[in-house]
Motif scaffolding. Sequence first.
Motif, mmCIF file in Angstrom:
data_model
loop_
_atom_site.group_PDB
_atom_site.id
_atom_site.type_symbol
_atom_site.label_atom_id
_atom_site.label_comp_id
_atom_site.label_asym_id
_atom_site.label_seq_id
_atom_site.Cartn_x
_atom_site.Cartn_y
_atom_site.Cartn_z
ATOM 1 N N ASN A 114 -5.003 -15.700 11.279
ATOM 2 C CA ASN A 114 -4.876 -15.527 10.121
ATOM 3 C C ASN A 114 -5.757 -16.556 9.688
ATOM 4 N N ASP A 115 -5.179 -17.763 9.984
ATOM 5 C CA ASP A 115 -5.848 -19.158 8.893
ATOM 6 C C ASP A 115 -5.750 -19.835 10.370
ATOM 7 N N LEU A 116 -5.783 -21.281 9.940
ATOM 8 C CA LEU A 116 -6.350 -22.310 10.556
ATOM 9 C C LEU A 116 -6.398 -23.657 10.067
ATOM 10 N N VAL A 117 -5.619 -24.239 10.281
ATOM 11 C CA VAL A 117 -5.060 -26.045 9.425
ATOM 12 C C VAL A 117 -5.388 -27.130 11.281
ATOM 13 N N PRO A 118 -5.975 -28.254 10.602
ATOM 14 C CA PRO A 118 -6.147 -28.817 12.030
ATOM 15 C C PRO A 118 -4.578 -30.221 12.126
ATOM 16 N N LEU A 119 -4.446 -29.866 13.242
ATOM 17 C CA LEU A 119 -2.940 -30.389 13.528
ATOM 18 C C LEU A 119 -2.872 -32.548 13.365
ATOM 19 N N ASN A 120 -1.844 -32.888 12.665
ATOM 20 C CA ASN A 120 -1.748 -33.980 11.923
ATOM 21 C C ASN A 120 -0.302 -34.751 12.007
ATOM 22 N N SER A 121 -0.686 -35.811 12.276
ATOM 23 C CA SER A 121 0.672 -36.602 11.760
ATOM 24 C C SER A 121 1.188 -36.755 10.933
ATOM 25 N N ARG A 122 0.600 -36.403 9.870
ATOM 26 C CA ARG A 122 1.007 -37.351 8.322
ATOM 27 C C ARG A 122 1.504 -35.537 7.760
ATOM 28 N N ASP A 123 0.868 -34.576 8.010
ATOM 29 C CA ASP A 123 1.560 -33.556 7.226
ATOM 30 C C ASP A 123 2.564 -32.591 8.359
ATOM 31 N N HIS A 124 2.367 -32.928 9.478
ATOM 32 C CA HIS A 124 3.088 -32.660 10.394
ATOM 33 C C HIS A 124 4.135 -33.387 11.310
ATOM 34 N N ALA A 125 4.357 -34.270 11.293
ATOM 35 C CA ALA A 125 5.126 -35.457 11.617
ATOM 36 C C ALA A 125 6.898 -34.422 12.013
ATOM 37 N N ASN A 126 7.191 -33.774 11.281
ATOM 38 C CA ASN A 126 8.375 -33.354 11.582
ATOM 39 C C ASN A 126 8.840 -31.692 12.435
ATOM 40 N N PHE A 127 6.804 -30.976 12.656
ATOM 41 C CA PHE A 127 6.738 -29.731 13.220
ATOM 42 C C PHE A 127 7.442 -30.056 15.206
ATOM 43 N N LYS A 128 7.487 -28.896 15.178
ATOM 44 C CA LYS A 128 8.086 -28.584 15.805
ATOM 45 C C LYS A 128 7.314 -27.533 16.739
ATOM 46 N N SER A 129 7.670 -27.219 18.085
ATOM 47 C CA SER A 129 7.417 -25.967 18.944
ATOM 48 C C SER A 129 8.147 -25.126 19.990
ATOM 49 N N ARG A 130 8.513 -24.259 19.382
ATOM 50 C CA ARG A 130 9.331 -23.167 19.406
ATOM 51 C C ARG A 130 8.556 -22.580 20.818
ATOM 52 N N THR A 131 9.660 -21.700 21.846
ATOM 53 C CA THR A 131 8.987 -21.023 22.457
ATOM 54 C C THR A 131 9.549 -18.689 21.884
ATOM 55 N N THR A 132 9.221 -18.615 23.168
ATOM 56 C CA THR A 132 8.899 -16.960 22.519
ATOM 57 C C THR A 132 9.075 -15.992 24.513
ATOM 58 N N ASP A 133 9.967 -14.850 23.578
ATOM 59 C CA ASP A 133 9.317 -13.611 24.882
ATOM 60 C C ASP A 133 9.366 -12.753 23.910
ATOM 61 N N LYS A 134 7.963 -13.022 22.862
ATOM 62 C CA LYS A 134 7.914 -11.876 22.514
ATOM 63 C C LYS A 134 6.129 -12.545 21.847
ATOM 64 N N ALA A 135 5.073 -11.870 22.303
ATOM 65 C CA ALA A 135 3.650 -11.640 21.865
ATOM 66 C C ALA A 135 3.542 -11.099 20.530
ATOM 67 N N LYS A 136 4.254 -11.494 19.084
ATOM 68 C CA LYS A 136 3.674 -10.513 18.371
ATOM 69 C C LYS A 136 2.274 -10.301 18.169
ATOM 70 N N TRP A 137 1.706 -11.485 18.946
ATOM 71 C CA TRP A 137 0.291 -11.161 18.649
ATOM 72 C C TRP A 137 -0.481 -10.564 19.121
ATOM 73 N N LEU A 138 -0.515 -9.323 20.289
ATOM 74 C CA LEU A 138 -0.476 -9.022 20.605
ATOM 75 C C LEU A 138 0.148 -7.027 20.942
ATOM 76 N N VAL A 139 0.317 -7.109 19.644
ATOM 77 C CA VAL A 139 0.774 -5.830 18.781
ATOM 78 C C VAL A 139 -0.622 -4.953 18.890
ATOM 79 N N GLY A 140 -0.488 -3.950 19.301
ATOM 80 C CA GLY A 140 -1.966 -3.261 18.662
ATOM 81 C C GLY A 140 -3.413 -3.950 19.065
ATOM 82 N N GLN A 141 -3.159 -4.683 19.961
ATOM 83 C CA GLN A 141 -4.967 -5.706 20.061
ATOM 84 C C GLN A 141 -4.743 -4.586 21.857
ATOM 85 N N HIS A 142 -5.929 -4.425 21.877
ATOM 86 C CA HIS A 142 -6.099 -3.415 23.412
ATOM 87 C C HIS A 142 -7.243 -3.678 23.884
#
Length: 261
Positions: A15-43
């Motif tokens: 839906n949007d794209l942002v470049p990953l960088n240590s200045r703006d995203h220093a405290n960001f974390k990546s979370r795991t999931t067992d639900k691929a919501k982005w696949l819903v309705g995609q054939h």
Amino acid sequence: MASAPQNADLPLFYNDLVPLNSRDHANFKSRTTDKAKWLVGQHAVPLTVEEFPQAARYYPIVFSSGDQPVPLALMGLNEGVNVFVDDEGKFLQDAYVPAYARRYPFLLARLSPDAKELSLCFDPTSDLLGEGEEGAPLFDGETPAEATKGMLQFCENFEEAGARSAAFVEELKKHGLLMEGEVGIQQEGNDQPFVYRGFQMVDQAKLREVRGDVLRGWNQSGLLPLLFAHLFSLDLMREIFARQVAQGKGPVALPQVEPVA
């Protein structure tokens, strides 16, 4: 191809794209999931040729229409239908997940049209990344953390596989092997079959006419087994149709021509 994202200029899922960088995203974390919501309705999900052997066990593999065909794994036959995930994106059975879907919400992209290098970006609308207590840190100070390095490597490998897939398709086009596909599926209770079009497939008649030296080269390079994986996978279309019907997602109108991809 498949259902378009909100912004037609962005790839499927994003839906949007942002470049990953240590200045703006220093405290960001990546979370795991067992639900691929982005696949819903995609054939239809893009696929690399290296994935054909694994993907062909679960999905029909076709090529998109147009001058620049892209391999696609069909997770449903009708627009907006994915028979492999529920409404929350949880898989209904164990199945191979295409690399295109596994890299989300990350993506390598050029930050400007004249940029020579690709930068690691992400979809900021995804809940898989963000600030909080849970998840794996993306940065250790100004240095990318191991999780970020791993995803960068995954995305780089995907881009390389994408280039090899493009070369594979060009080889098919060079020998005139791609044809417009059509599959008719007869549903019990209907006099006329449902006909699915809007995709390309390998023309088996023309494949049988390819010169022996070319076939030997394809066999040695590993291209020939990929062709057969694609052709054998097409039998799964009827299974996908049956699953749509069983899930109450099958076509309910009178039999008609349906675009697949």
